[in-house]
Design an enzyme around this catalytic site. Structure first.
Site, mmCIF file in Angstrom:
data_model
loop_
_atom_site.group_PDB
_atom_site.id
_atom_site.type_symbol
_atom_site.label_atom_id
_atom_site.label_comp_id
_atom_site.label_asym_id
_atom_site.label_seq_id
_atom_site.Cartn_x
_atom_site.Cartn_y
_atom_site.Cartn_z
ATOM 1 N NE ARG A 1 -4.172 -1.618 1.879
ATOM 2 C CZ ARG A 1 -4.706 -2.040 3.014
ATOM 3 N NH1 ARG A 1 -4.602 -1.322 4.105
ATOM 4 N NH2 ARG A 1 -5.383 -3.148 3.067
ATOM 5 N NE ARG B 1 -7.648 5.505 2.933
ATOM 6 C CZ ARG B 1 -8.242 5.157 4.062
ATOM 7 N NH1 ARG B 1 -8.814 6.080 4.822
ATOM 8 N NH2 ARG B 1 -8.265 3.896 4.454
ATOM 9 N NE ARG C 1 -9.347 7.716 -5.398
ATOM 10 C CZ ARG C 1 -9.813 7.001 -4.415
ATOM 11 N NH1 ARG C 1 -9.040 6.130 -3.819
ATOM 12 N NH2 ARG C 1 -11.059 7.126 -4.009
ATOM 13 C CG ASP D 1 -9.516 -3.647 -4.232
ATOM 14 O OD1 ASP D 1 -9.385 -2.931 -3.225
ATOM 15 O OD2 ASP D 1 -10.132 -4.739 -4.204
ATOM 16 C CE1 TYR E 1 -12.599 -8.161 1.344
ATOM 17 C CE2 TYR E 1 -10.893 -9.308 0.112
ATOM 18 C CZ TYR E 1 -11.257 -8.379 1.060
ATOM 19 O OH TYR E 1 -10.300 -7.673 1.731
#
Lengths: 345, 345
Positions: free
Chosen positions: B24, B28, B37, B73, B150
């Protein structure tokens, strides 16, 4: 065999059946609990001895488990001394002013019996109701590191970033915090035993958020001191945390009578890691969510790993999930009692 | 030493410095990422090759890491074939109609290159920008079990109760589901390598939610088949999951070139468990939250555990936390490059 089977198993003695209880057996999975409690803070329910005693007894009546565990929460003594704790439904403990600096040490004064009179009254009521049965009451507390993580983080966390910052940046302050928590925890446990709790579980729930180096430096010694501080009471102690596979051998050094093994670790492997002492565990609670047949199948897998060696207390490897059907747990109790072989003579 | 240092380390070869990248790293924690973004679904950003390529490159420019990893992702291929996936900010992937029965198998058709044209275009753009540098691009996908979790759970879970019910109650259906996911995953990875990805990471993020028995029965074989399906491409593969201490030896059997070690496990211990193959990891991301000095101290602890044996790719032992100060990661890159000794000649 005059002692209750649960206490005998904790001491690694022979038993006439494998004892079983469930972490969070008293709680939201039981309809009679939901009916009694309704909405409102769990701290209110814990604060009412009649309610708390009734909730403690509900799973004993329904399941025929071999031990009751006090309906309480690890933040109770800190709420009692006014640290400013609330337990938010669906979220967990939230601290209005988290622990940050030396000045906060003063907010962690010693615990008196009066502070937790609601807890000792609950113990009185439960012990009276259990009189003449073979079901002892387990008292409990949070281990210092886990309590510290609540007080420092201020709210449930997944990464433990704030407490890790504090412990590595200011280890002296962290030690002082642990000192306070050790004192409070020892008092809290002693009050429970004085009123009739016959075993104690220490929840170091978040110990698994530490590396081995961190556990050794920032958690082990404090847990050891708690256990040393109650050793003269001569009641069996159980130490449990989640995701503790990497540190089980270190946790065992803290000196509890029994080690709780979480469900990630095969029970036979876990037992080796803790120096072959009695173990408690370790059915994955998620496997109790799909009916009696699959739940019983999962329980049998745990019994097979437990084998015949004495010193096994059957339990889940984490708390009962709220959506669990009580019928599954009832079926598991029957199977453990009928088919468990660990130490059975 | 013509090959990039990252690829050499993956193969356990000598290097002139220890390579480092961060799971990652694009995301963010970077102000330039937040500026680019704004709000909106991550799937929109991934769907725009110019944006996705730029986001992929941001950490390469800022940190000087030794590898880029595609900004994407693990649900992307399933979104692409219309399974009905959304990624909800602050929550994670949510599935409108979770996988429940045989009928849902039809919703998992084979993946074509056209389905993921946005991804291959992103790869093209990044590869072009990396041309002439020593920084290869890592492609990635979710491992079948983690993707299944998921698709079956439908939303992020802590207890994995729904998928555990499905796998134990209907193992045949679960195998059919895994079959579909293996095929899609192999295609997805092959498309990325065809366009120039030079290594692949397989995220079995939730493998640690399985016991050893469950991992062996319900995850290992599918991951093995994915890795077998790309072996002829001859690019290094990295297999990583969180909380996998109990199953690392089983995961190693899947046959990746490198094993990712999460931060709970000491790196030297983890390396032994995976049969001494090259390892990637494993700084606790929480230790990057308290300034450069403490972050560097933590990185040095990892370097010490890595020792001098070749085959170490420095990384975190889980993804970068959003609140991380990029300056800390910059300092860690410097220290790893200057002080890392694993395989350095």
């Amino acid at each position: 065999m005059t002692d209750p089977v649960f206490l005998r198993a904790c001491r690694g003695e022979d038993v006439d059946h494998v004892p079983v209880w469930f972490m969070r057996q008293a709680g939201r999975s039981l309809p009679e609990y939901r009916a009694l409690r309704g909405e409102g803070s769990i701290l209110d329910a814990i604060g009412d001895p009649a309610v708390a005693a009734e909730v403690t007894m509900q799973p004993v009546r329904r399941y025929g488990v071999d031990a009751a565990i006090l309906f309480s929460d690890i933040v109770v003594p800190y709420h009692a001394i006014g640290f400013g704790v609330d337990v938010v439904p669906g979220r967990g403990p939230v601290i209005a002013q988290p622990f940050k600096s030396d000045a906060d040490l003063e907010r962690l004064r010693d615990l008196t019996e009066l502070d937790v009179a609601h807890v000792t009254q609950t113990v009185d009521l439960v012990v009276k109701e259990l009189e003449g049965t073979n079901t002892p009451l387990i008292g409990f507390a949070g281990a210092p590191f886990t309590v510290a993580s609540y007080l420092v983080e201020g709210a449930p966390t997944r990464d433990f970033g704030i407490i890790k910052s504090l412990m590595h940046a200011d280890p002296v302050l962290f030690d002082h915090l642990l000192d306070r928590l050790v004192a409070i925890t020892v008092s809290f446990l002693r009050f429970q035993v004085a009123r009739g709790a016959r075993a104690l579980q220490l929840f170091d729930s978040w110990a698994g958020s530490l590396t081995r180096d961190e556990y050794e430096r920032f958690a082990l010694r404090a847990t050891q001191r708690v256990l040393d501080g109650i050793r003269d009471l001569n009641v069996p102690t159980i130490l449990f945390g989640v995701g503790t596979g990497e540190i089980l051998d270190l946790m065992a050094r803290a000196g509890s009578t029994v080690m709780g093994i979480d469900w990630h670790v095969d029970l036979n492997v876990g037992r080796q890691r803790v120096g072959d002492r009695p173990v408690q565990g370790n059915l994955d609670p998620a496997r109790c969510l799909s009916g009696e047949k699959l739940g019983v199948e999962a329980a049998r897998e745990v019994l097979a790993k437990a084998g015949t060696q004495s010193g096994h207390i059957f339990n889940l490897g984490h708390g009962v999930l709220p959506q669990t059907d009580p019928a599954v747990l009832e079926a598991i109790v029957r199977v453990v009692h009928e088919e468990g072989r660990a130490g059975v003579v």
